[in-house]
Design an enzyme around this catalytic site. Structure first.
Site: not given
Lengths: 459, 654
Positions: A117, A194-195, A273
């Protein structure tokens, strides 16, 4: 009250496309629509693939979108009354142009985009995420960047991070090596979904040895099409670190918490994360972040005394000679999370599938049900390497405390101290591709980039 | 034409409203009385405390059609940091913009649909939740979630059908706490509370502004008749759109009281007409002279830096990197200070405009030399701008931080170019006196784009069918039926229906023999009186009220005790009704106990009774009531004493 959510997958019948073609309409046309009950004027908008095909979407003059059921439409035609004026409101910014002149003495930074994103925007007509990576776009959306660095940009991938695979790590490694060899950058930024960003951070930590400059991975938890996106502040943090961090190596730059004022710099091998949606989702495990960035200043944290961090090489001429890139990864590594009720026969099947290394996320200090012992022994004896990490996330494994642990040790299970299970998987894949198999057993416990911290922090 | 006494805003004299075509439309924003918020499961309650905070910065983004909205750009130039205060009792990760929105609150949606049906509007086939970009910080996400529920429809006001444009359902914004120029601070508790927005078709007002008030009142009553909306200050707000002679529409935001509305509309009509008169003058000038805005813009900070003017010195010291620029405006000589109506002039409009950027004001040639700026300095500026004919060509002088001054000058030029047209398309805010001040350029539709986190949804025809039965009756019908059923007057009926005690009123009146007028007056008049004394009516729960009236029904307490009990509870002196009765000593006495008390008093005063006979009644009554007040109905004591006294006198006379 029941609301019908409008998602229907794989609907083959396309009433919608037929309707548009029949009426000679295309997306973006201003149309007059008459239905049984009322009439609307608006711009015909794209309808997402995943929604049903029985409605058209209209953007009305007031900016609202609505869906109109095709079956109810009595007439639809292109309108002469173009809605342009209502949509364009450029007043107050017209003649103040952003004529950008960058200071030639600013440090240079390379921004490699891999998707996700950050530094991208949604094209609402096609639903596609497109790069927003021309330098001028970047300076427009994050104007303060022009005070800190001269940024070159390149899109190398366009993948959500759940779709990133080990061969992508190879590609990113090679691209970074290529850019470092150009001897002009103070730091390289990799924008990433980010995952799986922490997996990529770990991968680059192993594949790029003797880095002369910092490599900063950056992502965002809130897409940059929202005014509240964390992308700009994360990016400013990343640029500050890429240009001014004293250390070389691979790091992750993300929000420290839910505020926009502090960005944390995490070690690429010790970051995870830990939240699905919060800005401060990324946390350093067992250690504090290496540094915090606040008001464009870097505050180095009091990090572990046994950490080895190399100083950055500021002389561009000397950068290229030192770097060693070993970009390959072999994905034949299996990560198994143990849980009560797990059938030990899974161990036999993992071997059958061709895996060469098994990383177990055991309970507590590094345990599995005693029924597993015989299966594990069989696998180890036939040549599979079995390593133990803990699903507790924080803390070290220790197999000498309880009987189960001692049994595991005796059959040849190797504990990996406080290495994160995700980092262990990546490290095993890298070793598998780059060293002789017989050495992996020892090398897994050799510290390459602080993936093991001998001293675990009290805090 | 209509004459009225001008309020302090314009002139302390009578002035006729200009003979113009006035068009007024408005949007009503009403909070819904749902338990939970629109897109999360937090309760709609005030924050317990505001100790926890976080800091954010918002940035402009492009709309889905690729444009930047002018309001958004405008706001972002202020470059502020925002601090949010929150409490876990009223906010979660959704309000902090840390978690995607949950499914829409179905109660709120149902209310919006019912109101739409009540207004005869057409509900859209498929509802799309939109993001309306607002980057002043009032929404943590930088946008307000809003959705169009229905279009068209009407409401009947004095036998006229007044058109409805749109009905939307949206989230309320955060409450602003403070703004010191660096940090703007908000509390999160109100963020996400459901709001319904009803936009009324503009109506042409032929001299009677009162019609507008009637429309607003009628819609307000319809909303309240549904018993699904919140009450109290701030729960209803109105944005009013005003235009005259088909000119640009000015939006005035945040009108909370109807009397304010009246004053504001009148002010705005004078202001807009004043701007039109200025435009006519300009057009006359245009016939003979060239009109050019910003034909020359020059840096004059060297002149100003040497000025002895205190105002100029203050500008220099208060902003870091301060510069001064002068803007030449051809054809505007005399028009910047010209007042077609008292207090209405272009110079003032420009002053309000630049204040938005944090700049104190401007200086223009019609008012200079003044403020300590000397004639010599004015002439130096004129010379540098090559202005020869003073009476035709004007200039504006403005100073401030160099990084924003160009934006400010751009805004000034833009505003002056509207002077030829008359009224600019803008958003204004209402002041306490009922005047309006510039607040920002009018938001364009470019600030709307889809909320990609929530898929569009359809309302099933079955659901819609079932909602028809829930459409509220009209206000007048409701009030009439209350007066008939409970035999109470219209005023009391309106008060009790509009209060949050209506349901309990019905329950008590339907299930006890207590007169409804008594119940209603206790619930509205007594509680309101106590609130006015500063006591908290929230402490008095519905269950407590029920308890009090059932004790009255059982004669456990006297009528007079009710306000005393309410007061104790609302003062937070006692834990509940029982506690209040004990503390106040209000426990009703049994017949025997009552007789014992009265007998002992009669005994005590037997001498006086002997001498005065029946005339000793008031003495006995007074003594008895001082012991029995609140415990026994006074009438009852009266009867017993009368009876006993009569018997004593009678016996003696025998």
């Amino acid at each position: 009250m029941v609301i019908k959510m409008n998602i229907e997958f794989n609907k083959s019948y396309s009433n919608y496309n037929y309707f548009l073609a029949e009426n000679n309409l295309s997306i973006g046309d201003t149309v007059d629509v008459k239905t049984k009950e009322t009439q609307y004027v608006g711009i015909l908008m794209n309808r997402y693939e995943s929604y049903d095909k029985n409605h058209i979407v209209l953007k009305l003059k007031n900016g609202y979108n609505i869906g109109i059921q095709i079956a109810k439409i009595q007439s639809i035609k292109k309108s002469d009354n173009l809605l342009k004026s209502g949509f364009q409101n450029k007043s107050f910014i017209s003649n103040v142009s952003e004529n950008l002149t960058l200071n030639q003495e600013l440090p240079k930074v390379m921004l490699l985009s891999t998707g996700g994103t950050i530094a991208s925007k949604i094209d609402y007509r096609t639903g596609a995420v497109t790069g927003l990576l021309s330098a001028s776009d970047l300076y427009t959306s994050v104007p303060e960047l022009k005070n800190y660095a001269s940024v070159d940009t390149e899109v190398i991938l366009n993948e959500y991070s759940e779709n990133i695979e080990p061969f992508h790590w190879t590609l990113i490694t090679n691209k970074i090596a290529e850019k470092i060899n150009q001897n002009q950058y103070s730091g390289i930024i990799v924008s990433h979904g980010t995952d799986t960003m922490s997996y990529t951070a770990a991968a680059l930590s192993f594949s790029l040895t003797n880095l002369p400059i910092p490599i900063i991975l950056v992502g965002s938890q809130k897409s940059s099409d929202r005014p509240s996106s964390d992308a700009p502040t994360n990016l400013v943090g990343a640029i500050t670190l890429a240009t001014r961090l004293d250390y070389s190596g691979v790091f992750v730059s993300m929000h420290e918490n839910l505020s926009d004022d502090v960005i944390a710099c995490h070690l690429g091998t010790r970051v995870r994360k830990n939240h699905t949606s919060k800005r401060g989702a990324f946390e350093s495990i067992d250690v504090s972040p290496i540094a915090l960035v606040k008001d464009h200043e870097i505050q180095i944290k009091d990090f572990q005394s046994d950490f080895i961090l190399n100083k950055r090489i500021t002389d561009h001429g000397l950068q290229k000679n030192k770097l060693i890139a070993k970009p390959n990864f072999d994905p034949h590594v299996f990560l198994l999370k143990f849980y009560p009720g797990l059938d030990p026969k899974i161990i036999d099947n993992i071997q059958l599938l061709g895996y060469k290394i098994l990383i177990i996320e055991g309970t507590g200090l590094g345990h599995v049900n005693k029924k597993f012992i015989s299966h594990l022994k069989k696998s180890i004896d036939s040549g599979i390497l079995v390593f133990m990490t803990s699903q507790c996330i924080w803390g070290k494994t220790r197999l000498t405390v309880y009987d189960t642990g001692r049994d595991l040790l005796s059959i040849g299970v190797i504990p990996l101290s406080n290495m994160l299970s995700e980092t262990a998987v990546v490290k095993a894949m890298w070793l598998l591709a780059n060293t002789e198999f017989k050495n992996i057993k020892t090398l897994m416990n050799v510290n390459y980039f602080n993936e093991i911290s001998n001293i675990t922090s009290i805090c | 034409m209509l004459t009225f006494k001008i309020f302090y805003g314009l002139l302390k004299m009578n002035l006729n409203l200009p003979d113009v075509k006035i068009k007024i439309g408005f949007e009503i924003h009403q909070q819904l009385d749902t338990k939970k918020k629109l897109f999360c499961d937090c309760y709609c309650v005030d924050a317990n405390n505001l100790d926890s905070t976080f800091i954010r910065k918002l940035r402009p983004t492009q709309s889905e059609l690729g444009f930047f909205d002018s309001t958004t750009i405008f706001e972002s130039k202020k470059n502020r940091l925002i601090k949010y205060h929150f409490s876990p009792n009223s906010s979660c990760l959704v309000e902090a913009d840390e978690e995607p929105p949950h499914d829409i609150n179905s109660d709120a949606l149902e209310t919006a649909l019912i109101i739409s049906l009540a207004l005869h509007s057409t509900i859209v086939d498929e509802i799309h939740v939109m993001r309306k970009i607002v980057i002043d910080g009032s929404n943590t996400s930088g946008f307000q979630r809003t959705m169009l529920i229905a279009t068209g429809g009407y409401i009947e006001v004095n036998d006229n059908k007044i058109g409805i444009q749109t009905i939307s359902l949206e989230e309320d914004a955060s409450k602003i706490i403070s703004d010191d120029g660096v940090f703007r601070e908000y509390s999160l508790d109100r963020l996400g509370v459901p709001l319904i927005e009803i936009a009324v078709e503009p109506v042409t007002v032929s001299g009677k502004i009162e019609e507008i008030i009637k429309i607003a009142t009628t819609i307000g009553q319809l909303l309240r008749a549904s018993k699904r909306v919140s009450r109290g200050l701030g729960s209803i707000r109105q944005d009013v759109n005003i235009s005259i002679n088909d000119g640009n529409v000015v939006e005035v935001k945040g009108v909370q009281q109807l009397d304010q509305l009246f004053t504001m509309i009148k002010y705005e009509i004078f202001r807009q007409h004043g701007l039109m008169l200025i435009s006519e003058k300009l057009k006359t000038i245009q016939k003979t002279h060239e009109i050019a805005i910003g034909s020359k813009i020059i840096d004059v900070h060297d002149i100003m830096n040497n000025s002895k003017s205190k105002v100029i010195k203050k500008i220099i010291t208060s902003s870091g990197d301060c510069i001064f620029k002068a803007i030449r405006i051809d054809g505007f000589g005399g028009l910047l200070g010209f007042e077609p109506y008292p207090g209405i002039r272009l110079g003032k409009e420009l002053g309000e405009l630049v204040r938005f950027y944090g700049i104190g004001g401007i200086f223009h040639s019609d008012e200079l030399p003044n403020y300590g700026i000397t004639l010599q300095e004015v002439q130096m500026v004129r010379k540098r701008l090559d202005i020869i004919t003073d009476e035709i060509n004007a200039f504006i002088l403005v100073g401030g931080p160099s990084e924003i001054l160009d934006y400010v000058i751009n805004a000034i030029c833009e505003r002056l170019s509207y002077a030829l047209i008359g009224v600019p398309y803008e958003t204004r805010a209402i002041t306490v006196e009922g005047k309006t001040v510039f607040s920002r350029p009018r938001a364009g539709s470019a600030r709307m784009y889809p909320e990609t986190d929530i898929p569009p949804f359809q309302i099933s025809p079955l659901l819609l069918e079932s909602l028809y039965t829930k459409i509220p009756k009209t206000w007048n019908d409701i009030i009439l039926s209350i007066t008939q059923k409970y035999k109470i007057n219209i005023q009391l009926a309106e008060q009790i229906f509009d209060s949050r005690y209506y349901q309990i009123f019905e329950k008590i009146s339907d299930s006890t023999s207590i007169p409804p007028s008594f119940v209603a007056s206790k619930l509205v008049e007594d509680i309101t009186n106590l609130e006015r004394q500063g006591f908290d009516s929230k402490l008095l729960t519905i269950d407590m009220i029920k308890d009090v009236f059932s004790r009255l029904e059982l004669n456990e307490i006297a009528k007079e005790s009710i306000p005393l009990i309410f007061e104790k509870i609302m003062k937070n002196d006692v834990a509940g009704v029982e506690d209040a009765i004990v503390v106040l000593g209000l426990k009703s006495l049994t017949e025997t106990e009552l007789n014992e008390v009265i007998d002992s008093i009669i005994q005590e005063y037997s001498d006086i009774i002997k001498s005065k006979g029946r005339d000793s009644f008031s003495l006995l009554m007074g003594r008895s009531m001082s012991k029995l007040r609140g415990k026994v109905d006074g009438q009852k004591v009266n009867n017993i004493i009368k009876q006993k006294l009569e018997q004593l006198v009678h016996n003696r006379s025998k």
